[in-house]
Design a protein around this motif. Structure first.
Motif, PDB file in Angstrom:
ATOM      1  N   LEU A  96     -14.434   6.438  36.302  1.00  0.00           N
ATOM      2  CA  LEU A  96     -14.208   6.799  37.736  1.00  0.00           C
ATOM      3  C   LEU A  96     -12.817   7.488  37.820  1.00  0.00           C
ATOM      4  N   MET A  97     -11.911   6.997  37.383  1.00  0.00           N
ATOM      5  CA  MET A  97     -10.549   7.587  37.534  1.00  0.00           C
ATOM      6  C   MET A  97     -10.704   9.012  36.903  1.00  0.00           C
ATOM      7  N   ALA A  98     -11.203   9.241  35.737  1.00  0.00           N
ATOM      8  CA  ALA A  98     -11.304  10.282  34.976  1.00  0.00           C
ATOM      9  C   ALA A  98     -12.105  11.567  35.811  1.00  0.00           C
ATOM     10  N   GLU A  99     -13.188  10.987  36.684  1.00  0.00           N
ATOM     11  CA  GLU A  99     -13.838  11.861  37.535  1.00  0.00           C
ATOM     12  C   GLU A  99     -13.122  12.252  38.698  1.00  0.00           C
ATOM     13  N   ALA A 100     -12.335  11.207  39.338  1.00  0.00           N
ATOM     14  CA  ALA A 100     -11.360  11.554  40.438  1.00  0.00           C
ATOM     15  C   ALA A 100     -10.421  12.834  40.150  1.00  0.00           C
ATOM     16  N   VAL A 101      -9.861  12.573  38.960  1.00  0.00           N
ATOM     17  CA  VAL A 101      -8.891  13.643  38.685  1.00  0.00           C
ATOM     18  C   VAL A 101      -9.611  15.038  38.235  1.00  0.00           C
ATOM     19  N   LEU A 102     -10.733  14.961  37.629  1.00  0.00           N
ATOM     20  CA  LEU A 102     -11.463  16.140  37.145  1.00  0.00           C
ATOM     21  C   LEU A 102     -11.797  16.981  38.746  1.00  0.00           C
ATOM     22  N   VAL A 103     -12.407  16.181  39.504  1.00  0.00           N
ATOM     23  CA  VAL A 103     -12.822  16.730  40.931  1.00  0.00           C
ATOM     24  C   VAL A 103     -11.661  17.293  41.403  1.00  0.00           C
ATOM     25  N   ASP A 104     -10.537  16.632  41.655  1.00  0.00           N
ATOM     26  CA  ASP A 104      -9.161  17.232  42.095  1.00  0.00           C
ATOM     27  C   ASP A 104      -8.790  18.448  41.131  1.00  0.00           C
ATOM     28  N   TYR A 105      -8.959  18.428  40.050  1.00  0.00           N
ATOM     29  CA  TYR A 105      -8.400  19.512  39.505  1.00  0.00           C
ATOM     30  C   TYR A 105      -9.326  20.767  39.557  1.00  0.00           C
ATOM     31  N   PHE A 106     -10.712  20.777  39.788  1.00  0.00           N
ATOM     32  CA  PHE A 106     -11.558  21.883  39.652  1.00  0.00           C
ATOM     33  C   PHE A 106     -11.502  22.247  41.354  1.00  0.00           C
ATOM     34  N   VAL A 107     -11.207  21.302  42.255  1.00  0.00           N
ATOM     35  CA  VAL A 107     -11.067  21.819  43.699  1.00  0.00           C
ATOM     36  C   VAL A 107      -9.814  22.534  43.979  1.00  0.00           C
ATOM     37  N   ILE A 108      -8.760  22.231  43.221  1.00  0.00           N
ATOM     38  CA  ILE A 108      -7.301  22.861  43.352  1.00  0.00           C
ATOM     39  C   ILE A 108      -7.654  24.235  42.721  1.00  0.00           C
ATOM     40  N   SER A 109      -7.940  24.220  41.597  1.00  0.00           N
ATOM     41  CA  SER A 109      -8.262  25.354  40.753  1.00  0.00           C
ATOM     42  C   SER A 109      -9.175  26.362  41.288  1.00  0.00           C
ATOM     43  N   GLY A 110     -10.120  25.739  41.935  1.00  0.00           N
ATOM     44  CA  GLY A 110     -10.823  26.640  42.718  1.00  0.00           C
ATOM     45  C   GLY A 110     -10.444  27.360  43.798  1.00  0.00           C
ATOM     46  N   MET A 111      -9.217  26.847  44.398  1.00  0.00           N
ATOM     47  CA  MET A 111      -8.428  27.515  45.420  1.00  0.00           C
ATOM     48  C   MET A 111      -7.686  28.435  44.906  1.00  0.00           C
ATOM     49  N   GLY A 112      -7.480  28.811  43.636  1.00  0.00           N
ATOM     50  CA  GLY A 112      -6.512  29.923  42.864  1.00  0.00           C
ATOM     51  C   GLY A 112      -5.154  29.060  42.700  1.00  0.00           C
ATOM     52  N   ILE A 113      -5.008  27.869  42.831  1.00  0.00           N
ATOM     53  CA  ILE A 113      -3.687  27.216  42.690  1.00  0.00           C
ATOM     54  C   ILE A 113      -3.636  26.502  41.717  1.00  0.00           C
ATOM     55  N   ASN A 114      -2.443  26.622  40.858  1.00  0.00           N
ATOM     56  CA  ASN A 114      -2.050  25.684  39.726  1.00  0.00           C
ATOM     57  C   ASN A 114      -2.148  24.288  40.216  1.00  0.00           C
ATOM     58  N   PHE A 115      -2.793  23.426  39.153  1.00  0.00           N
ATOM     59  CA  PHE A 115      -2.816  22.016  39.776  1.00  0.00           C
ATOM     60  C   PHE A 115      -1.775  21.228  40.008  1.00  0.00           C
ATOM     61  N   TRP A 116      -0.772  21.459  39.280  1.00  0.00           N
ATOM     62  CA  TRP A 116       0.644  20.869  39.368  1.00  0.00           C
ATOM     63  C   TRP A 116       1.519  21.485  40.325  1.00  0.00           C
TER      64      TRP A 116
END
Length: 199
Positions: free
Chosen positions: A59-79
């Motif tokens: 579940l933790m991995a899913e939460a991080v992956l969703v955040d990563y895809f959402v942020i990357s999808g906005m054209g922003i570097n995750f970090w």
């Protein structure tokens, strides 16, 4: 409730789906659904107690992956995103507190009665509060996104601004989970009663 591998897997997948859909926040859902992550971790601790070695990390991995895809999808570097900093990793103990609250309740609940309801409310309030303090506090004190100077007064004001919305959203999903749980228990009793009546 979770007594078989198939049932545990079904519960996990259902919770993961709810968290994924509500955490993803596509444009259709952005203001229609509150992120269910906090409620999901509490319910997972309750329904999947004893399965934390695999269910919690997934579940933790899913939460991080969703955040990563959402942020990357906005054209922003995750970090580089506003919400991602060293404090982001404090989500692990934050969500862990909710998981432990659900597990604590599962171990002490005595069925569908007022005592269990009281324990559920207490467990949710305490662990949601702990989750909120850890996640909000780590972000305020560690994240570079919060401008200096920082103060306890400003932090307490920030805590007050967001506490009730987070409590309300979490309570909503836990309440829906409780309704599902009650219905499942009642259906199980009815099916067992029907099976006994045939003999």
């Amino acid at each position: 409730m979770a007594t078989t591998t198939t049932r545990r897997l079904a519960i996990f997948l259902a919770l993961a789906l709810v968290m994924g859909v509500t955490r993803f926040h596509p444009s259709l859902l952005h203001h229609a659904l509150w992120d269910a992550s906090w409620g999901v971790f509490f319910l997972a601790g309750f329904w999947l107690r004893g399965q934390g070695r695999w269910a919690f990390p997934l579940l933790m991995a899913e939460a991080v992956l969703v955040d990563y895809f959402v942020i990357s999808g906005m054209g922003i570097n995750f970090w580089d995103h506003y919400c991602v900093s060293a404090a982001y990793w404090f989500l692990v103990p934050s969500y862990g507190a909710l998981w432990l609250g659900g597990s604590w309740l599962a171990k002490r609940q005595s069925g569908l009665d007022l005592r269990t309801l009281g324990l559920a409310v207490a467990a949710l309030l305490v662990t949601e509060g702990a989750c909120y303090l850890i996640s909000n506090g780590s972000f305020y004190w560690i994240s570079a996104s919060v401008p200096a100077p920082r103060s306890f007064g400003a932090w307490f004001a920030n805590l007050g601004d967001w506490y009730l919305p987070f409590l309300g959203g979490t309570s909503l999903y836990v309440g829906l989970g409780a309704v599902v749980h009650v219905l499942a228990v009642q259906l199980s009793r009815l099916s067992q009663h029907g099976a006994h009546a045939k003999h």
